[in-house]
Design an enzyme around this catalytic site. Structure first.
Site, PDB file in Angstrom:
ATOM      1  N   LYS A 212     -12.418  -0.574  -0.595  1.00  0.00           N
ATOM      2  CA  LYS A 212     -11.589   0.305  -1.428  1.00  0.00           C
ATOM      3  C   LYS A 212     -12.194   0.397  -2.828  1.00  0.00           C
ATOM      4  O   LYS A 212     -13.204   1.060  -2.989  1.00  0.00           O
ATOM      5  CB  LYS A 212     -10.144  -0.195  -1.400  1.00  0.00           C
ATOM      6  CG  LYS A 212      -9.531   0.066  -0.014  1.00  0.00           C
ATOM      7  CD  LYS A 212      -8.154  -0.504   0.186  1.00  0.00           C
ATOM      8  CE  LYS A 212      -7.662  -0.071   1.578  1.00  0.00           C
ATOM      9  NZ  LYS A 212      -6.714  -1.002   2.158  1.00  0.00           N
TER      10      LYS A 212
ATOM     11  N   HIS B 222      -5.526  -3.874  -1.928  1.00  0.00           N
ATOM     12  CA  HIS B 222      -5.343  -2.876  -2.990  1.00  0.00           C
ATOM     13  C   HIS B 222      -5.354  -3.498  -4.384  1.00  0.00           C
ATOM     14  O   HIS B 222      -5.289  -2.780  -5.380  1.00  0.00           O
ATOM     15  CB  HIS B 222      -4.047  -2.092  -2.781  1.00  0.00           C
ATOM     16  CG  HIS B 222      -4.172  -1.031  -1.723  1.00  0.00           C
ATOM     17  ND1 HIS B 222      -4.793   0.185  -1.951  1.00  0.00           N
ATOM     18  CD2 HIS B 222      -3.786  -1.010  -0.436  1.00  0.00           C
ATOM     19  CE1 HIS B 222      -4.758   0.909  -0.853  1.00  0.00           C
ATOM     20  NE2 HIS B 222      -4.157   0.201   0.097  1.00  0.00           N
TER      21      HIS B 222
ATOM     22  N   SER C 139       0.792  -1.228   0.000  1.00  0.00           N
ATOM     23  CA  SER C 139       0.000   0.000   0.000  1.00  0.00           C
ATOM     24  C   SER C 139       0.826   1.281   0.000  1.00  0.00           C
ATOM     25  O   SER C 139       0.311   2.336  -0.353  1.00  0.00           O
ATOM     26  CB  SER C 139      -0.953  -0.008   1.185  1.00  0.00           C
ATOM     27  OG  SER C 139      -0.277  -0.327   2.374  1.00  0.00           O
TER      28      SER C 139
HETATM   29  C1  LIG Z   1      -6.826  -1.265   3.668  1.00  0.00           C
HETATM   30  C2  LIG Z   1      -6.223  -2.584   3.915  1.00  0.00           C
HETATM   31  C3  LIG Z   1      -6.842  -3.504   4.766  1.00  0.00           C
HETATM   32  C4  LIG Z   1      -8.073  -3.157   5.542  1.00  0.00           C
HETATM   33  O1  LIG Z   1      -9.211  -3.174   4.740  1.00  0.00           O
HETATM   34  P1  LIG Z   1     -10.538  -2.482   5.291  1.00  0.00           P
HETATM   35  O2  LIG Z   1     -11.632  -3.138   4.505  1.00  0.00           O
HETATM   36  O3  LIG Z   1     -10.415  -1.021   5.049  1.00  0.00           O
HETATM   37  O4  LIG Z   1     -10.617  -2.809   6.738  1.00  0.00           O
HETATM   38  C5  LIG Z   1      -6.259  -4.741   4.931  1.00  0.00           C
HETATM   39  N1  LIG Z   1      -5.113  -5.063   4.284  1.00  0.00           N
HETATM   40  C6  LIG Z   1      -4.496  -4.214   3.456  1.00  0.00           C
HETATM   41  C7  LIG Z   1      -3.249  -4.634   2.747  1.00  0.00           C
HETATM   42  C8  LIG Z   1      -5.021  -2.934   3.241  1.00  0.00           C
HETATM   43  O5  LIG Z   1      -4.400  -2.069   2.432  1.00  0.00           O
END
Ligand SMILES: *Cc1c(COP(=O)(O)O)cnc(C)c1O
Length: 393
Positions: A241, A211, A183
């Site tokens: 996301k 992502h 990320s």
């Molecule tokens: C954003 C993210 C999460 C968390 O996801 P949410 O649905 O926002 O709780 C988990 N793992 C990674 C790699 C992320 O970037």
């Protein structure tokens, strides 16, 4: 109120402020979109949200959510295994399994809770977890909840991974965990190489594809994109996301999912999604399946945006995905870049230590399917102006 606690809280907050680590929460007065109203300022170009496909405010998702409220109500009423599972939750899980080409899926409240749900539930004291050093915070917390031994390997370094596999040879089961797309840098895990090592050393693989979901492989994720989705034991996707709503899911074999429904603690002890969340997510899957132009536009904009920054002379790091860091180095200057951009009507947040290593501060940008050429060109003009004034280009 307890004075000891209140005094401690005050000192902690003061400490963050003194170290310049305190981050005020920004507030939007508009839906998430290519241009937003934020902190009272209208028409700010938004390069910081994970709304890659523009689905968060899509009319089809809104319509599905409203319809589900009318049909099913506002909440689910209980945790899923008691009496909080509605037909629409099951429908979403079936659609996700089809979309991902896997045996079954289970939806959790978020990607974060999916990690907390799956990792400690499939590993025990005599097992070992082997995890990339740059994995997401929710993986780190999930690993902390497990009694298994842990070994951290160097970021995407296959020599280091193999060493860790050799060192954990005595464990009963081994689980390698990696982000699909990382990320902070936007690079992608070499899943083909990881699969080869896992097969050689008899280890299972889990990919957290938060992502990659909705972004790579026509939306089906990093494993699908790299042609190894049938070799990954546990895939985690997010619905929060690119998919535009809220939630996380585990995709894998029917046995994996069956076990999680019996033992994963956030599934057992925390209420599931409102029906509107499930319905909006199903609408998002409909769109991703029927309209390939969404991901095509995302990638077209991504190429345009990266090329534009590079033409201006910015260092965009090692990204191969829509996550595009503008590398700055110094923490203070990264924050100045963020402030300067905001003054020019562009939202792009600085990422500094401890989220990334000291001296690796950056401003992280994400273009999306919803940005117009005008949005991106205006943002490039702002980057050029502020970048020059800070001596970055
Ligand atoms: C954003 C993210 C999460 C968390 O996801 P949410 O649905 O926002 O709780 C988990 N793992 C990674 C790699 C992320 O970037």
């Amino acid at each position: 109120m307890n004075d000891t606690l209140q005094n401690w809280l005050g000192e902690q907050i003061q400490g963050l402020k003194e170290q310049n680590l305190y981050k005020p929460i920004m507030v939007m007065d508009s839906p998430s979109g290519p241009r937003i109203t934020v902190n009272g300022r209208a028409n700010v170009i938004n390069l910081s949200s994970n709304n890659y496909l523009g689905l968060a405010n899509h009319p089809k998702l809104k319509e599905a959510a409203i319809k589900a409220v009318q049909e099913w109500g506002a909440g689910a009423g209980a945790v899923r295994p008691i009496i909080g599972t509605m037909r629409i939750h099951i429908e979403l899980e079936r659609r996700l399994a089809e979309f991902k080409h896997v045996g079954a899926t289970l939806v959790f409240q978020s990607g974060f809770t999916a990690n907390a749900g799956v990792i400690p539930t499939i590993t025990e004291g005599e097992d070992a977890i082997i995890t990339d050093e740059l994995n997401h915070a929710s993986i780190i917390d999930g690993v902390r909840l497990s009694k298994a031994a842990r070994k951290i390997y160097k970021h995407c370094d296959m020599t280091s991974l193999e060493e860790a596999l050799k060192e954990t040879k005595g464990a009963k089961k081994r689980l390698i965990i990696t982000d699909g797309v990382f990320s902070m840098d936007g690079d992608v895990a070499p899943l083909g190489d990881i699969v080869a090592l896992a097969e050689k050393h008899d280890a299972a693989i889990m990919v957290d594809d938060a992502h990659g979901s909705g972004v790579l492989g026509g939306g089906r994720g990093t494993a699908y994109h790299q042609g190894v989705h049938d070799k990954i034991d546990v895939q985690l996707g997010t619905l929060s996301k690119a998919v535009g709503v809220m939630g996380g899911y585990i995709a894998g074999s029917a046995e994996l999912i069956d076990w999680l429904t019996q033992r994963a603690r956030p599934f057992l002890f925390s209420t599931g999604h409102p029906p509107a969340t499930a319905a909006a997510t199903i609408a998002a899957i409909d769109l991703m399946e029927s309209d390939l132009s969404l991901t095509e536009r995302l990638w077209e904009n991504t190429r345009y945006w990266k090329a534009g920054l590079q033409r201006l002379g910015f260092d965009t790091g090692i990204s191969t995905t829509p996550i595009t860091p503008v590398m700055v180095g110094d923490e203070g200057r990264a924050q100045e870049l963020q402030r300067g951009l905001f003054a020019e009507g562009v939202l792009a947040l600085a990422i500094v230590f401890p989220t990334v290593a000291k001296g690796k501060a950056r401003v992280r940008t994400m273009s999306s399917a919803m940005h117009s050429r005008q949005d991106l060109d205006d943002a490039l003009t702002a980057f050029e102006k502020v970048g020059k004034s800070l001596g970055l280009i």
